[in-house]
Motif scaffolding. Structure first.
Motif, PDB file in Angstrom:
ATOM      1  N   GLU A  70      -7.912   9.501   3.420  1.00  0.00           N
ATOM      2  CA  GLU A  70      -8.851   8.779   2.566  1.00  0.00           C
ATOM      3  C   GLU A  70      -8.676   7.259   2.669  1.00  0.00           C
ATOM      4  OE1 GLU A  70      -9.715  10.617  -1.408  1.00  0.00           O
ATOM      5  OE2 GLU A  70      -7.968  11.833  -0.891  1.00  0.00           O
ATOM      6  N   ILE A  71      -7.443   6.804   2.871  1.00  0.00           N
ATOM      7  CA  ILE A  71      -7.164   5.366   2.983  1.00  0.00           C
ATOM      8  C   ILE A  71      -6.843   5.064   4.445  1.00  0.00           C
ATOM      9  CG2 ILE A  71      -5.830   3.423   2.097  1.00  0.00           C
ATOM     10  CD1 ILE A  71      -7.266   4.961  -0.123  1.00  0.00           C
ATOM     11  N   HIS A  72      -7.701   4.283   5.096  1.00  0.00           N
ATOM     12  CA  HIS A  72      -7.544   3.972   6.514  1.00  0.00           C
ATOM     13  C   HIS A  72      -7.238   2.483   6.680  1.00  0.00           C
ATOM     14  CE1 HIS A  72      -9.454   7.829   7.942  1.00  0.00           C
ATOM     15  NE2 HIS A  72      -9.876   7.787   6.673  1.00  0.00           N
ATOM     16  N   LEU A  73      -6.165   2.164   7.416  1.00  0.00           N
ATOM     17  CA  LEU A  73      -5.836   0.787   7.757  1.00  0.00           C
ATOM     18  C   LEU A  73      -6.090   0.614   9.247  1.00  0.00           C
ATOM     19  CD1 LEU A  73      -4.176   1.430   5.137  1.00  0.00           C
ATOM     20  CD2 LEU A  73      -2.545  -0.276   5.891  1.00  0.00           C
ATOM     21  N   GLN A 127       0.721   9.926   1.450  1.00  0.00           N
ATOM     22  CA  GLN A 127       0.148  10.792   2.480  1.00  0.00           C
ATOM     23  C   GLN A 127      -1.373  10.671   2.596  1.00  0.00           C
ATOM     24  OE1 GLN A 127       2.138  12.606   4.596  1.00  0.00           O
ATOM     25  NE2 GLN A 127       3.714  11.427   3.506  1.00  0.00           N
ATOM     26  N   ALA A 128      -2.002  10.000   1.640  1.00  0.00           N
ATOM     27  CA  ALA A 128      -3.461   9.826   1.727  1.00  0.00           C
ATOM     28  C   ALA A 128      -3.838   8.709   2.687  1.00  0.00           C
ATOM     29  CB  ALA A 128      -4.026   9.514   0.338  1.00  0.00           C
ATOM     30  N   PHE A 155       0.811  -1.232   0.000  1.00  0.00           N
ATOM     31  CA  PHE A 155       0.000   0.000   0.000  1.00  0.00           C
ATOM     32  C   PHE A 155       0.842   1.279   0.000  1.00  0.00           C
ATOM     33  CE2 PHE A 155      -4.567  -1.103   1.428  1.00  0.00           C
ATOM     34  CZ  PHE A 155      -4.543  -2.283   0.699  1.00  0.00           C
ATOM     35  N   GLN A 156       2.143   1.149  -0.029  1.00  0.00           N
ATOM     36  CA  GLN A 156       3.021   2.318   0.070  1.00  0.00           C
ATOM     37  C   GLN A 156       2.694   3.430  -0.938  1.00  0.00           C
ATOM     38  OE1 GLN A 156       7.197   1.396  -0.327  1.00  0.00           O
ATOM     39  NE2 GLN A 156       7.774   2.941   1.169  1.00  0.00           N
TER      40      GLN A 156
END
Length: 813
Positions: A255-258, A240-241, A235-236
């Motif tokens: 926007e992208i949450h893990l 920064q998103a 996912f790198q």
């Protein structure tokens, strides 16, 4: 120009590519040559593993990057125009494309799955379809609407490197995007461990995100290592998103949450962090390892998915869970795509395995205490027969632990003492005792580095800290990891070469996950296959029809499930060492069976956090006995191989070779004719190797002084063997060299000596002219020109030399 004399490569460059370019195909972005779709299955014999050679698709045509449309198979003009069609159809099946073309340079045979009235037609070179024509037919075949096209045609992520999705990943990505673009909101992807589920998920998310179809995305997992591996690796590119949710705070700036399930919810209302945002906050949720916590209807973790029910939800798993109480397909629907372990091994993307089954006498025959016998702690041992399921769960026999550790140590010493090894034990106590036994048996290795053996379990911070080093191929230590649950899933140990099973496993889901620890291939570190050392008959599950298929849906909802389930009966069964419930030995968040201790506990927060349980008792009267002084010995040890038909077989190299050769050659005469007719004997050797006859393994097992030809004649067809030296002596007695020049005679005599030392492969390679003593006669070109007059004459001399070597062929009666 005589077209019949042109090679296949000439036909492609002079006729096929000009035809494509004239039709408007872009050679930079839409045409790819020599597309390798498979890696080549690994065949294992003894301690050797070799890859089968695989053919590449001659040409694949793309609408745009990683959107294949058509396959073209070319043949030399001496062949019929449609000769490559069957090969092309196989590649088209892998790529899921409807258009296949075969050509010999005269024109094309066009196989069009979108036109069943004229499935195969012959077309001229100048009539090859344009990109627009094939794309239009493709969209109609797929049934795409205009509204779907912006999503479906969104580019893949491409960093300019050689990394591109494999064919099955392309299918998984494209089928998922197609489903979502058509309004499907629950999607299940089933892909075997080690086949790149996370990379596949990344490409799906990337395309939906870039198309602005999905703006806020949640990637859910239940172990920290899964989240961290994902964030730092696949996912790198989100940069920064992307954020990892920590401290129970959902930050809407990203926007992208893990996230771990545990970071979003808990038993207390204030722990339910997911409620900080609206129900429609996320429009895409990807659930890793969805066979675990989120699969069950009454899971505390299911509430997250149900809260964000308006979001599209994609479940990823290697082992879709189907039992009487839990069903993945009930929630997500049938898989949109499945790629199995067997397919992965056949394609050469996953490592095959051999199984060493070890039967221990007390496991097979059982052990019963004498009347009134006490254990090491003075407890009177309950009088009954203890068997395989009991050992290290309700009864510890120190000598059994020692014997298992000795067997592991002996195997590693015989093969590779530095081979990464995972030993799966029944619980933390068992893992600690196994660690100690292995340390004491390997003092020299431990003296070099005290981390040679480490216990890596949820309760051990030092051990858990070494997990990254264990899975890092560049780090030599730890070598051996003893564990029970922490490493059973999600641990990307690419170079793990030995998986030891000393754990009771009845759950197919768990078994698949554990086997998955060894299935990754890493060519750089010579990890092509792995060994399973089985002390608990767990590998009998390989014979279960559920092992490699999609399980049938057997979800059963009983009236009593409406109320709280009473686990009392199950606790009694577990105390007695028996259980009738399916998956009883698998840790489950829902029924709180904590397998680390074989215990029943109401508090599993630590297991949820670390993948392990660390406490709890199976009732107040639960006792684990420990005894010493028991005579324990191995009854049998047998080796089984993953065969070419995907089954485990128990047979020797000799038996396997006899069967494989006789399948290919019905008689001795058929074999000798093939050998004699071959321009290069290596071609016959390679052909047999494709069927698992690995010469190096055979020679080491039997006799390394024999030629492959003699070895086959002797082993398979019962002919008296000749050694290579005897064949050389026979040639020299005949003195056939006199027709050659002095230089040529010196070369041929030196080649005979090379054959006697190393075999037929040595003299068929021109590299032999570069080494002593032949290099004393000049460089390769000088030797060929001065001794033989040119390359064709040199090759003719080698053919004649081989004819002399095999002049006296045996013949069957």
């Amino acid at each position: 120009m005589d077209k019949k004399q042109l090679t296949e490569a000439d036909i492609i460059s002079k006729f096929i590519l000009p035809s494509l370019e004239s039709a408007g195909w872009n050679s930079m972005t839409q045409i790819r040559q020599e597309v390798k779709l498979r890696d080549g299955k690994v065949i294992v014999r003894g301690q050797l593993g070799v890859r089968k050679t695989v053919k590449s698709a001659d040409i694949v045509l793309y609408h745009k990057l990683n959107m294949p449309l058509a396959v073209i198979e070319a043949k030399a003009n001496k062949h019929e125009i449609g000769k490559g069609m069957q090969q092309g159809l196989d590649y088209a099946r892998l790529l899921d494309v409807p258009f296949i073309f075969a050509s010999n340079g005269d024109g094309f045979v066009f196989h069009d799955k979108t036109n069943l009235q004229a499935l195969e037609t012959e077309i001229r070179l100048e009539d090859f379809p344009t990109p627009a024509q094939l794309w239009h037919k493709y969209c109609a075949w797929k049934g795409y609407t205009d509204a779907q096209l912006p999503i479906i045609t969104q580019d893949y992520y491409d960093d300019g490197s050689d990394k591109a999705p494999r064919y099955y990943q392309l299918q998984a990505i494209n089928k998922t995007i197609e489903g979502i673009s058509s309004g499907q909101n629950r999607i299940l992807l089933v892909m075997a461990t080690g086949t790149g589920k996370t990379y596949t998920a990344f490409q799906i998310i990337w395309r939906l995100w870039k198309a602005r179809q999905k703006k806020r995305i949640l990637f859910l997992a239940d172990r920290n290592i899964l989240i961290d591996q994902t964030r730092l690796n696949d996912f790198q590119p989100f940069g920064q998103a992307m954020t990892k949710i920590t401290g129970r705070t959902v930050d809407p700036a990203y926007e992208i949450h893990l996230a771990l399930y545990q970071a979003l919810t808990g038993p207390e209302e204030q722990q339910k962090a997911y409620k900080q945002v609206d129900r429609d906050f996320f429009d895409l949720i990807v659930i890793d390892e969805c066979h675990r916590g989120s699969a069950s209807e009454d899971s505390a973790w299911r509430e997250i998915l149900e809260y964000f029910s308006s979001a599209t939800q994609i479940g990823l798993t290697a082992t879709p869970k189907e039992s009487e109480t839990v069903s993945n397909t009930d929630y997500f629907g049938d898989p949109v795509y499945t790629y199995s372990l067997k397919e992965g091994i056949e394609d050469g993307f996953l490592a095959p395995y051999k199984v060493v089954r070890v039967d221990i006498d007390i496991d097979v025959q059982g052990w019963r205490p004498t009347k009134g016998q006490v254990d090491n702690n003075g407890e009177v041992i309950k009088d009954r027969i203890y068997n395989l399921k009991d050992f290290d769960r309700t009864l510890v026999v120190d000598e059994r632990t020692q014997l298992v550790a000795e067997t592991i140590t002996a195997y590693l010493r015989r093969t590779d003492p530095m081979a990464k090894t995972i030993v799966f034990c029944n619980d933390i106590d068992h893992a600690e005792r196994m660690r100690r036994a292995l340390v004491n048996l390997n003092p020299e290795q431990v003296a070099k580095n005290e981390k040679y053996v480490m216990k890596i379990t949820g309760d051990d911070e030092l051990g858990k800290a070494q997990l990254d080093n264990f899975i890092n191929p560049k780090k030599a230590y730890p070598v051996i990891a003893t564990t029970s649950e922490l490493m059973s899933t999600g641990v990307d140990a690419k170079t793990c070469k030995l998986v030891v099973l000393d754990q009771n496993i009845q759950s197919m889901t768990k078994f698949k996950q554990i086997i998955g620890r060894g299935t990754r291939i890493d060519d750089r570190y010579n990890k092509l296959w792995f060994t399973i050392l089985d002390f608990k008959k767990a590998t009998e599950l390989f014979a279960d029809e559920r092992f490699d298929g999609v399980p049938e849906k057997i979800l059963v909802v009983k009236p009593e499930r409406i109320t709280d389930e009473d686990d009392t009966t199950f606790i009694d069964e577990l105390n007695s060492g028996e259980s009738t419930r399916q998956d009883a030995d698998e840790p489950s968040e829902q029924n709180d069976i904590a397998d680390e201790h074989g215990d029943y506990t109401a508090d599993i927060s630590e297991w949820i956090q670390d993948g392990e349980t660390t406490g709890g008792e199976l009732g107040s009267d639960y006792v684990k006995y420990r005894v010493s002084g028991v005579t324990v010995k191995k009854l049998a040890e047998r080796v089984q191989y993953y065969d070419t038909d995907g089954k485990l077989v128990t047979e020797s190299f000799k038996d396997y070779t006899r069967k494989a050769v006789k399948q290919q050659f019905a008689s001795l005469d058929a074999f000798t004719r093939k050998w004699q007719a071959a321009d290069r004997k290596q071609a016959v050797i390679d052909e047999l190797a494709e069927n698992g006859v690995i010469w190096e393994a055979l020679l080491g097992d039997i006799n390394n002084t024999m030629d492959p030809f003699d070895l086959i004649c002797h082993m398979v067809f019962d002919q008296p063997p000749l050694t290579r030296k005897e064949r050389v002596d026979n040639v020299k007695k005949r003195n056939y060299f006199t027709k050659y020049s002095d230089t040529a005679q010196k070369v041929l005599e030196a080649l005979l000596d090379k054959y006697a030392d190393a075999g037929i492969q040595e003299i068929e390679s021109m590299d032999v002219l570069k080494v002593k003593p032949l290099d004393q006669l000049g460089n390769t070109l000088q030797i060929i020109k001065n001794g033989f007059g040119g390359k064709p004459q040199y090759h003719q001399a080698i053919t004649e030399l081989e004819a002399e070597l095999y002049r006296d062929f045996p013949h069957s009666a």
